[in-house]
Write a protein that holds these residues in place. Sequence first.
Motif, short mmCIF file in Angstrom:
data_model
loop_
_atom_site.label_atom_id
_atom_site.label_comp_id
_atom_site.label_asym_id
_atom_site.label_seq_id
_atom_site.Cartn_x
_atom_site.Cartn_y
_atom_site.Cartn_z
N SER A 31 -46.13 -53.13 -23.49
CA SER A 31 -45.07 -53.13 -22.19
C SER A 31 -46.47 -53.01 -21.00
N THR A 34 -48.12 -56.26 -20.72
CA THR A 34 -47.44 -57.36 -20.09
C THR A 34 -46.72 -57.21 -18.95
N ALA A 35 -46.83 -55.83 -18.47
CA ALA A 35 -46.29 -55.74 -17.13
C ALA A 35 -47.40 -55.90 -16.00
N LYS A 37 -48.89 -58.47 -13.92
CA LYS A 37 -48.72 -59.87 -13.43
C LYS A 37 -49.76 -60.80 -13.74
N ALA A 40 -48.55 -61.90 -17.10
CA ALA A 40 -47.33 -62.55 -17.33
C ALA A 40 -47.31 -64.02 -16.78
N ILE A 46 -43.29 -64.71 -20.47
CA ILE A 46 -43.25 -63.36 -19.99
C ILE A 46 -42.83 -63.04 -18.54
N HIS A 48 -41.78 -61.30 -14.88
CA HIS A 48 -42.66 -60.22 -13.98
C HIS A 48 -41.66 -60.06 -12.84
N LEU A 50 -41.51 -56.93 -15.43
CA LEU A 50 -40.83 -56.84 -16.63
C LEU A 50 -39.71 -55.93 -16.94
N SER A 54 -37.50 -55.32 -22.55
CA SER A 54 -37.76 -56.85 -22.89
C SER A 54 -38.89 -56.62 -23.97
N THR A 55 -39.78 -55.70 -24.21
CA THR A 55 -40.96 -55.38 -25.10
C THR A 55 -40.15 -55.15 -26.51
N ALA A 164 -42.58 -66.07 -15.02
CA ALA A 164 -43.13 -65.10 -14.07
C ALA A 164 -43.36 -65.66 -12.72
#
Length: 179
Positions: A31, A34-35, A37, A40, A46, A48, A50, A54-55, A164
């Motif tokens: 998390s 991938t949060a 930017k 993503a 993925i 953005h 997030l 979702s994770t 994203a």
Amino acid sequence: MKQDTIVVQAVIEAPRMTLRPLRSSDAGLLSMYTADKRVAEMTTSIPHPLPPGSTEAFIQRALDAERTEFVWAMDATEYGGSEVLGVISLKQMDRGQSEISYWVAPAMWNTGFASEAVNALVSANPLENKTIFGSVFQDNPGSARVLTNAGFDYLGDAEAYSVARQAKVPTWTYLKRLG
């Protein structure tokens, strides 16, 4: 307490990491990475920002016995590194083909970890593929080098939708023939 389903999936050794199946405890690091930017926007899937949950949903899909995408965490704990450097996956297609995807945490960019993971996964060929495809956004030449350094051949230009970026983005497509 929810327990992970045991899924048979190869564990693959690379020079500075182990590629292992995801587990629920990976959610926090996944998390966090991938949060970002920057991560993503270099992927098709993925979003953005997030969304919450979702994770965890991604991990559950990776653990599903009926999955068609096999996902490995790049784990360097045995080598004194982070438990999760990034992820790499093979999405099964038809006729012995898969599509490879990967991302690495920004702190690990330009360290060779993506190249090591791709080379290890391709060499192990856990899904016994005849062909592996890869696609990268054209504004990510580092990821293109990862594929070409692993022996992938350039196939052509295309485009793919990035969740994203909320837009179609030009891509380069690559192919690696095995066996």
